[in-house]
Design a protein around this motif. Structure first.
Motif, PDB file in Angstrom:
ATOM      1  N   ALA A 137      14.588  -7.548   3.822  1.00 16.78           N
ATOM      2  CA  ALA A 137      14.647  -7.123   3.693  1.00 16.78           C
ATOM      3  C   ALA A 137      14.718  -6.379   2.387  1.00 16.78           C
ATOM      4  O   ALA A 137      15.412  -6.606   0.864  1.00 16.78           O
ATOM      5  N   ALA A 138      14.737  -4.820   2.623  1.00 15.40           N
ATOM      6  CA  ALA A 138      14.067  -4.193   0.711  1.00 15.40           C
ATOM      7  C   ALA A 138      13.992  -2.625   1.418  1.00 15.40           C
ATOM      8  O   ALA A 138      13.782  -2.330   2.695  1.00 15.40           O
ATOM      9  N   GLU A 139      13.898  -1.796   0.608  1.00 15.17           N
ATOM     10  CA  GLU A 139      13.932  -0.326   0.855  1.00 15.17           C
ATOM     11  C   GLU A 139      12.068  -0.134   1.303  1.00 15.17           C
ATOM     12  O   GLU A 139      11.678  -0.845   0.647  1.00 15.17           O
ATOM     13  N   ASP A 140      11.542   0.034   2.236  1.00 14.15           N
ATOM     14  CA  ASP A 140      10.293   0.561   2.092  1.00 14.15           C
ATOM     15  C   ASP A 140       9.878   1.801   2.002  1.00 14.15           C
ATOM     16  O   ASP A 140       8.774   2.433   1.769  1.00 14.15           O
ATOM     17  N   GLY A 141      10.405   2.945   3.037  1.00 14.16           N
ATOM     18  CA  GLY A 141      10.232   4.483   3.381  1.00 14.16           C
ATOM     19  C   GLY A 141       9.193   4.884   3.907  1.00 14.16           C
ATOM     20  O   GLY A 141       8.353   5.691   3.951  1.00 14.16           O
TER      21      GLY A 141
ATOM     22  N   ALA B  79       0.477  -1.248   0.036  1.00 12.20           N
ATOM     23  CA  ALA B  79       0.369   0.176   0.237  1.00 12.20           C
ATOM     24  C   ALA B  79       0.521   1.251  -0.045  1.00 12.20           C
ATOM     25  O   ALA B  79       2.189   1.179   0.277  1.00 12.20           O
ATOM     26  N   ALA B  80       0.516   2.272  -0.494  1.00 11.26           N
ATOM     27  CA  ALA B  80       1.321   4.026  -0.821  1.00 11.26           C
ATOM     28  C   ALA B  80      -0.054   4.601  -0.669  1.00 11.26           C
ATOM     29  O   ALA B  80      -1.143   4.658  -0.518  1.00 11.26           O
ATOM     30  N   GLY B  81       0.030   5.835   0.056  1.00 12.70           N
ATOM     31  CA  GLY B  81      -0.697   6.572   0.626  1.00 12.70           C
ATOM     32  C   GLY B  81       0.070   7.069   2.073  1.00 12.70           C
ATOM     33  O   GLY B  81       0.857   7.154   2.061  1.00 12.70           O
TER      34      GLY B  81
ATOM     35  N   LEU C  68       2.483  -2.134  12.811  1.00 13.62           N
ATOM     36  CA  LEU C  68       4.550  -2.938  12.062  1.00 13.62           C
ATOM     37  C   LEU C  68       4.061  -2.473  10.902  1.00 13.62           C
ATOM     38  O   LEU C  68       3.357  -2.267  10.454  1.00 13.62           O
ATOM     39  N   VAL C  69       6.146  -2.586  10.539  1.00 13.91           N
ATOM     40  CA  VAL C  69       5.999  -2.066   9.079  1.00 13.91           C
ATOM     41  C   VAL C  69       6.862  -2.748   8.572  1.00 13.91           C
ATOM     42  O   VAL C  69       7.986  -3.082   8.984  1.00 13.91           O
ATOM     43  N   HIS C  70       6.586  -3.858   8.089  1.00 11.84           N
ATOM     44  CA  HIS C  70       7.407  -4.962   7.822  1.00 11.84           C
ATOM     45  C   HIS C  70       7.519  -5.289   6.168  1.00 11.84           C
ATOM     46  O   HIS C  70       7.268  -4.945   4.999  1.00 11.84           O
TER      47      HIS C  70
ATOM     48  N   VAL D 220       2.930  -4.191   4.972  1.00  6.74           N
ATOM     49  CA  VAL D 220       4.058  -5.298   4.715  1.00  6.74           C
ATOM     50  C   VAL D 220       3.913  -4.610   3.571  1.00  6.74           C
ATOM     51  O   VAL D 220       3.131  -4.453   2.398  1.00  6.74           O
ATOM     52  N   GLU D 221       5.341  -4.477   3.100  1.00  9.31           N
ATOM     53  CA  GLU D 221       5.722  -4.238   1.707  1.00  9.31           C
ATOM     54  C   GLU D 221       4.926  -3.223   1.430  1.00  9.31           C
ATOM     55  O   GLU D 221       4.635  -2.915   0.183  1.00  9.31           O
ATOM     56  N   ALA D 222       4.886  -2.017   1.979  1.00 10.87           N
ATOM     57  CA  ALA D 222       5.137  -1.048   1.778  1.00 10.87           C
ATOM     58  C   ALA D 222       5.574  -0.182   0.434  1.00 10.87           C
ATOM     59  O   ALA D 222       7.009  -0.473   0.335  1.00 10.87           O
TER      60      ALA D 222
END
Length: 634
Positions: free
Chosen positions: A217-221, A170-172, A211-213, A190-192
Motif C-alpha cells: 500500500a502506497a501512493e500511486d496517483g 511506468a509514468a506517462g 487494473l491499477v495495483h 503495477v507500481e505506477a
C-alpha cells in the motif's frame, strides 16, 4: 498476477517510436513529407517491408537500434509486420497509420518488452497477439517496465495471450486506444509513478479491464478517466479477484471518474485497500456482483455522483474490521438490482442498494427497485427502506459522522442523523488499535421525521442518546471481541481457522493479520519473541518487505480444545532474486473469543531455483481449486 521479475530475454535493448517513409513513398501520403523533413528514418532502406508475412524481427531490431542511437523517430507505413522477441531500447518513438499499420506477434516468447527505458512513445499502431501464447517471463503483449515517460496513443491492442498492456513502474499516459480480447486484463499497471489512463476502450477481456495495483500500500496517483470498459469476464474464478471493469489494489490517491463501465462479471469499479480514493461520475451498468466496491484497509474513500443501473448489489463501503475507515457515499443513483449473483451471498443476500461501514457518511443517495429493501447500512446494516413502487417517490438520506479518538484511546464520539427512516440496527464497530470489533445486534427505533443521536464508546460499551419528541432516550449496547469459529474446535472448524489464517497472511497486510490475535498475544517466531499487536504488526511489516512475492499454504496437523497445530510451506524471493521455500510448524492457542493468544512457530528456509517453484497463483488468496500441501507432496 503481481510479478517483480525483471527478466528480459538475451537480446540487448532496442527502441521503438517514429519512422518515416522515403521521399518517393512519402509523396503519396499526406503529412509524410513533413515527417521526413523532421529527420525520421526510412524503414525500407533498413529492410523493413510492409505487407509481407515473413518474420521481420531481425530487421525490425536493427531499425530500432539505429533509431535509438540517433535519437530519431520511426514511421511505419500501412501494412503487416510479423515480429517477435523485441526488446526496446531507452528511447523509442514509433508511429504508424492508425488502423492500418499492424505489428503481429509471431509467437515463441514475447512481442515488445522494455526495461529501464527513458522515453517510449507508440502511436497509430495495431498490435495483434493473434491469441498466441506468451512466455512465462512476460506479463503482456506489450510488457513495459521502469519507463520514465510512456505514451501509448491511438493504438489498438488485440488478441493477447496474457494482459494486453502490462506496465511496471511506468509514468506517462495511455489514451485514445482500444484494447480487446486479452486473456487476462486489458491494461495492468503495477507500481505506477504518475500515470493517466484516459479515453480508452477496453472490451472482451477474460479476467479484468483496467487494473491499477501495487505490491505494498502506497501512493500511486493514477488517474483513470473517461474510459469505456465493457464485457469483462472472470475466467480464472474467485469471488472478486477477477471480473472487474476497473480495479485499484493498494493504490493510494487514485482518481476513477467519468468512465462508462458495463457487463462485468463482478464489479464495475472495485477498490481494495486503496486510500484517498475518488470514484465519481461513473456510469455502471449490468454488474454481476456489487457495482461499486471500496473494501478492506483503506483510509479515505469518496464515492459520489455515480449511476448504478443493474447489479446484484449497488454500492458497498465495507470490511472496516480489516482497517477501512473514513468514507463518503453521496449523490449516487442506484436502481434495478437483482437477488442473484455469482455465488451464494451471506444474509441478507443480494439486492442491497447501499451498504456502508467504516466511519462513513452516506447522504443524498437515491435507490430504486432494490429487492432486498434498498438498504443503507450504518455500520454494516442499518436504515431499512421499502423498495420504490410505481408512482412513489422514495428518497433515503443518512449521515454518520465520527469525531476524533480521545487522548486516552477509549472514547469516540459520533453523531447520527436519519430522515424518513423506519429502523436502524447497529452491529459492528472497530476501534483502531484498541481491540474493539463487534457490537452485538441491537436496534434503535426511529420515529418519523429527523432525530439526532449522540454515540460514544466508553468502558467497552456503546452509548446511544437520541433526542426525540418524548425527550432524551438512552440505550446501552455491550461490546466484545469475537473471531469465529470459536473453540472447542472440530475437524471442520480447525480447517476453517487454518484457511482463514492462510488467507490473511497471503494478503501480506500486517494490520489485517494482527487483528486475529489478542491485544497481548505472545509469539515465538523462529528465535524472535514478540508480545502485543503493535509488535506483531511491526514484525510482519519487516517480514514482507524482505520476503517478496510471498505465497503460503497451511494445513492442519492436529487439534484439541482451544489448540490447533498446523504445518505450512511458503515460497518467496529476496531483493536479489534468490528464491526460497520455507517449511514450518505452528502451535496455536486461542481465547474464548477465537482470537489467538499464543503462537509458537519453528521455520527452516530451503534455497531453490525459480524453476522449482510450485506456487504460481496470482498474489493474494490461494484459489479454492489449488492443490494442498499434501497434494503437492510437501
Amino acid at each position: 498476477m503481481l510479478n517483480r521479475r525483471t527478466l528480459l530475454t538475451g537480446t540487448t535493448g532496442f527502441a521503438v517510436m517514429g519512422l518515416a517513409l522515403g521521399k518517393a513513398t512519402a509523396a503519396s501520403l499526406t503529412g509524410i513529407e513533413k515527417a521526413s523533413m523532421r529527420g525520421s528514418i526510412n524503414a525500407t532502406e533498413l529492410g523493413v517491408q510492409p505487407g509481407t508475412f515473413d518474420d521481420q524481427s531481425k530487421a525490425f531490431a536493427k531499425l530500432l537500434r539505429d533509431a535509438n542511437s540517433r535519437d530519431m523517430a520511426v514511421f511505419l507505413p500501412a501494412g503487416t509486420y510479423v515480429v517477435s522477441n523485441l526488446s526496446l531500447p531507452s528511447r523509442v518513438r514509433l508511429s504508424g497509420v492508425p488502423g492500418a499499420t499492424r505489428i503481429v506477434y509471431g509467437g515463441d516468447g514475447h512481442l515488445f518488452m522494455a526495461e529501464q527505458a527513458e522515453h517510449i512513445e507508440l502511436s497509430g499502431l495495431v498490435f495483434d497477439g493473434s491469441n498466441r501464447s506468451i512466455g512465462d517471463y512476460a506479463q503482456g503483449l506489450l510488457d513495459l517496465r521502469r519507463v520514465g515517460h510512456l505514451v501509448v496513443d491511438n493504438c489498438q491492442i488485440t488478441g493477447s495471450g496474457k494482459n494486453g498492456l502490462s506496465l511496471e513502474h511506468a509514468a506517462g499516459r495511455i489514451e485514445r486506444s482500444d484494447i480487446s480480447g486479452a486473456a487476462d486484463a486489458g491494461i495492468y499497471s503495477v507500481e505506477a509513478a504518475g500515470l493517466a489512463i484516459t479515453g480508452n476502450t477496453v472490451s472482451d477481456c477474460a479476467n479484468g479491464g483496467i487494473l491499477v495495483h501495487r505490491w505494498q500500500a502506497a501512493e500511486d496517483g493514477t488517474m483513470v478517466t473517461g474510459n469505456r470498459v465493457e464485457r469483462i469476464g472472470a475466467r480464472s474464478g474467485g469471488t472478486g479477484q477477477n471480473g472487474n471493469g476497473i480495479n485499484a489494489f493498494r493504490a493510494g490517491n487514485v482518481v476513477i471518474s467519468g468512465n462508462v463501465v458495463s457487463d462485468c462479471a463482478f464489479s464495475a469499479i472495485r477498490a481494495n485497500s486503496s486510500s484517498n480514493l475518488q470514484i465519481s461520475g461513473n456510469t455502471c451498468s449490468r454488474s454481476g456482483e456489487t457495482a461499486v466496491y471500496s473494501e478492506f484497509s483503506f483510509e479515505g474513500a469518496v464515492i459520489s455522483n455515480n449511476i448504478v443501473d443493474g447489479a446484484a448489489n449497488g454500492i458497498s463501503i465495507v470490511n472496516f474490521n480489516e482497517g477501512g475507515r473514513m468514507g463518503v457515499c453521496s449523490g449516487n443513483i442506484v436502481r434495478n438490482l437483482s437477488t442473484s449473483g455469482p455465488y451464494t451471498a451471506d444474509p441478507p443476500g443480494f439486492g442491497v442498494g447501499i451498504a456502508v461501514e467504516a466511519d462513513t457518511i452516506a447522504s443524498n443517495n437515491v435507490i430504486e427497485n432494490a429487492p432486498t429493501g434498498g438498504k443503507i447500512g450504518v455500520p454494516g446494516i442499518g436504515q431499512g427502506q421499502p423498495p420504490r413502487r410505481a408512482g412513489q417517490q422514495t428518497r433515503v438520506q443518512m449521515s454518520l459522522q465520527l469525531g476524533n479518538l480521545a487522548a486516552d484511546g477509549r472514547q469516540r464520539n459520533a453523531q447520527l442523523a436519519c430522515g424518513a427512516g423506519k429502523a436502524a440496527s447497529l452491529h459492528r464497530a472497530y476501534e483502531q488499535g484498541h481491540g474493539l470489533q463487534t457490537i452485538h445486534i441491537s436496534s434503535v427505533k426511529w420515529k418519523e421525521g429527523l432525530q439526532i443521536c449522540q454515540l460514544h464508546l466508553d468502558d467497552g460499551r456503546l452509548h446511544i442518546r437520541c433526542l426525540s419528541a418524548g425527550g432524551l432516550e438512552q440505550e446501552r449496547i455491550a461490546v466484545s471481541e469475537s473471531r469465529p469459529p470459536l473453540p472447542p474446535f472440530t475437524a471442520e472448524t480447525a480447517a476453517q481457522k487454518a484457511r482463514m489464517a492462510e488467507d490473511a497472511w497471503n494478503s501480506r497486510d500486517p494490520a489485517r493479520v494482527a487483528l486475529a490475535y489478542t491485544a497481548d498475544s505472545r509469539w515465538r517466531n523462529r528465535a524472535e519473541f514478540l508480545q502485543g499487536r503493535e509488535a506483531i504488526q511491526a514484525f510482519l511489516t519487516r517480514k514482507w518487505a524482505r520476503e517478496l512475492d510471498y505465497r503460503l499454504i497451511k494445513e492442519v496437523w492436529a487439534f484439541h480444545g482451544n489448540r490447533i497445530a498446523v504445518r505450512f510451506a511458503y515460497e518467496w524471493h529476496d531483493d536479489s532474486g534468490s528464491w526460497f521455500r520455507s517449511y514450518g510448524n505452528e502451535n496455536w492457542e486461542f481465547d474464548e473469543h477465537g482470537l489467538m493468544r499464543l503462537r509458537i512457530a519453528s521455520i527452516n528456509d530451503l534455497p531453490m531455483a525459480e524453476a522449482d517453484r510450485k506456487y504460481h497463483w496470482p498474489l493474494g488468496r490461494r484459489p479454492d481449486d489449488h492443490p494442498s500441501l499434501s497434494a503437492l507432496g510437501l
